[in-house]
Motif scaffolding. Sequence first.
Motif, PDB file in Angstrom:
ATOM      1  N   LEU A  68       1.173   4.589   8.684  1.00 50.09           N
ATOM      2  CA  LEU A  68       0.820   5.343   7.493  1.00 50.09           C
ATOM      3  C   LEU A  68       0.455   4.388   6.364  1.00 50.09           C
ATOM      4  N   GLY A  69      -0.610   4.703   5.631  1.00 48.55           N
ATOM      5  CA  GLY A  69      -0.971   3.886   4.488  1.00 48.55           C
ATOM      6  C   GLY A  69      -1.604   4.719   3.402  1.00 48.55           C
ATOM      7  N   VAL A  70      -1.391   4.327   2.169  1.00 59.75           N
ATOM      8  CA  VAL A  70      -2.066   4.962   1.047  1.00 59.75           C
ATOM      9  C   VAL A  70      -3.078   3.969   0.500  1.00 59.75           C
ATOM     10  N   ALA A  71      -4.314   4.419   0.339  1.00 59.31           N
ATOM     11  CA  ALA A  71      -5.382   3.538  -0.131  1.00 59.31           C
ATOM     12  C   ALA A  71      -6.274   4.309  -1.109  1.00 59.31           C
ATOM     13  N   ILE A  72      -5.943   4.308  -2.352  1.00 60.85           N
ATOM     14  CA  ILE A  72      -4.867   3.501  -2.914  1.00 60.85           C
ATOM     15  C   ILE A  72      -4.043   4.340  -3.895  1.00 60.85           C
ATOM     16  N   ALA A  73      -2.856   3.807  -4.240  1.00 59.98           N
ATOM     17  CA  ALA A  73      -2.088   4.355  -5.348  1.00 59.98           C
ATOM     18  C   ALA A  73      -2.454   3.569  -6.598  1.00 59.98           C
ATOM     19  N   PRO A  74      -2.874   4.231  -7.672  1.00 53.64           N
ATOM     20  CA  PRO A  74      -3.221   3.496  -8.889  1.00 53.64           C
ATOM     21  C   PRO A  74      -1.999   2.817  -9.507  1.00 53.64           C
ATOM     22  N   ALA A  75      -2.197   1.651 -10.053  1.00 52.24           N
ATOM     23  CA  ALA A  75      -1.103   0.920 -10.693  1.00 52.24           C
ATOM     24  C   ALA A  75      -0.665   1.552 -12.009  1.00 52.24           C
ATOM     25  N   TYR A  76      -1.486   2.429 -12.567  1.00 54.97           N
ATOM     26  CA  TYR A  76      -1.228   2.975 -13.897  1.00 54.97           C
ATOM     27  C   TYR A  76      -0.539   4.336 -13.904  1.00 54.97           C
ATOM     28  N   THR A  77      -0.795   5.184 -12.923  1.00 57.04           N
ATOM     29  CA  THR A  77      -0.516   6.606 -13.080  1.00 57.04           C
ATOM     30  C   THR A  77       0.918   7.004 -12.748  1.00 57.04           C
ATOM     31  N   ARG A  78       1.715   6.091 -12.216  1.00 56.66           N
ATOM     32  CA  ARG A  78       3.153   6.267 -12.100  1.00 56.66           C
ATOM     33  C   ARG A  78       3.814   5.101 -12.816  1.00 56.66           C
ATOM     34  N   GLY A  79       4.943   5.366 -13.467  1.00 58.57           N
ATOM     35  CA  GLY A  79       5.688   4.248 -14.013  1.00 58.57           C
ATOM     36  C   GLY A  79       6.117   3.302 -12.916  1.00 58.57           C
ATOM     37  N   SER A 105      -7.587   1.539  -9.602  1.00 57.65           N
ATOM     38  CA  SER A 105      -8.265   2.817  -9.775  1.00 57.65           C
ATOM     39  C   SER A 105      -9.426   2.625 -10.756  1.00 57.65           C
ATOM     40  N   SER A 106      -9.700   3.610 -11.602  1.00 57.26           N
ATOM     41  CA  SER A 106     -10.863   3.539 -12.484  1.00 57.26           C
ATOM     42  C   SER A 106     -10.537   4.128 -13.843  1.00 57.26           C
ATOM     43  N   GLU A 107     -11.407   3.844 -14.789  1.00 58.18           N
ATOM     44  CA  GLU A 107     -11.222   4.376 -16.145  1.00 58.18           C
ATOM     45  C   GLU A 107     -11.245   5.898 -16.138  1.00 58.18           C
ATOM     46  N   ALA A 108     -12.073   6.484 -15.278  1.00 56.75           N
ATOM     47  CA  ALA A 108     -12.149   7.945 -15.234  1.00 56.75           C
ATOM     48  C   ALA A 108     -10.824   8.547 -14.817  1.00 56.75           C
ATOM     49  N   ILE A 109     -10.244   8.042 -13.734  1.00 55.25           N
ATOM     50  CA  ILE A 109      -8.991   8.602 -13.228  1.00 55.25           C
ATOM     51  C   ILE A 109      -7.835   8.274 -14.163  1.00 55.25           C
TER      52      ILE A 109
END
Length: 325
Positions: A68-79, A105-109
């Motif tokens: 199982l892998g997540v690609a990707i989890a943003p570094a910003y959206t969870r503490g 991730s991106s500026e939009a997300i």
Amino acid sequence: MCAVTTSIAPDQRYGITIPFAAPLHDHRRWFELLVDLGYTDVWSAETDGADGFTPLALAAAWTPSLNLGVAIAPAYTRGPALLAQTVAALASAAPGRFTLGLGTSSEAIVHRWNDIEFDDPYHKVRDVLRFVRRALTGEKIDATFDTFTISGFRLSLVPKEPPSLYLAALRPGMLHLAAREADGAILNWLSAEDVKTAVAELRPDFPVVARIFVIPNPDPDTARAIARRMITGYMTVEAYAQFQRWLGRGPDLQAMWDLWSAGDRKGALEAIPDHVVDDLVVHGPAEACREQILRYVENGVTIPAPMVIPVGVDLEDTVRRLAPG
């Protein structure tokens, strides 16, 4: 377009992107089918649909053999602490089978959708990577990083088998960071030939996941029309634009960027050359697309994770025809 290459090695990991276009509660049969067909991995995405972890939690419970892998989890959206808790929970649910893919991730997300400032992405992802690795040991952390401060956090659910931590990387800076501090790299929006350019920035034999966009439709005009919309959606994001410039596609895409900036969306779509579409999106009959996916493997990808866009074709039939076995 798709071209014929070689067969898959017996020990080659071979994944697919989930979730499929079906309710999550219906995915048990899909996960079981993937195992039967020889897929070894499922990799989730996290954009505007399901979060990256819930589909993997279901796969962990329903199919105890899939990686199982997540690609990707943003570094910003969870503490940072919450992200470490989430990673630890899934690593505990699927011992030795879970990989966290972390990215900017991106500026939009990050900003437009989550109202979080998209500041200093390189250092943010580096700091979150370092924090999560430390947190997963159960260490009590009092530390000031460049982009945040942690005071007195200790993870109480420490997985017996620490998960692998991969880093989404597009250009040399992030690729070098991945090689220094992560356990693998995740690539996106590149051709099979481009893989050689990217992996040259990594250590030899470094694990590499690639999300490969696949439109298994035999009509090239239909597939290219869909692919052009996908390309403008991504390549007008600055990080992806810079990535394509680094890969040498700047001259081919400049007209698209100019027309998009001028508000001419239709003209921007038409300005993308066919050969760029064919480079960035695998399309054609499913069996030929499978052969093209294996070209990525030949050039250095250790885990392909095709994202199937099943336009005008049956999804289950396509999954079967793309299977490694």
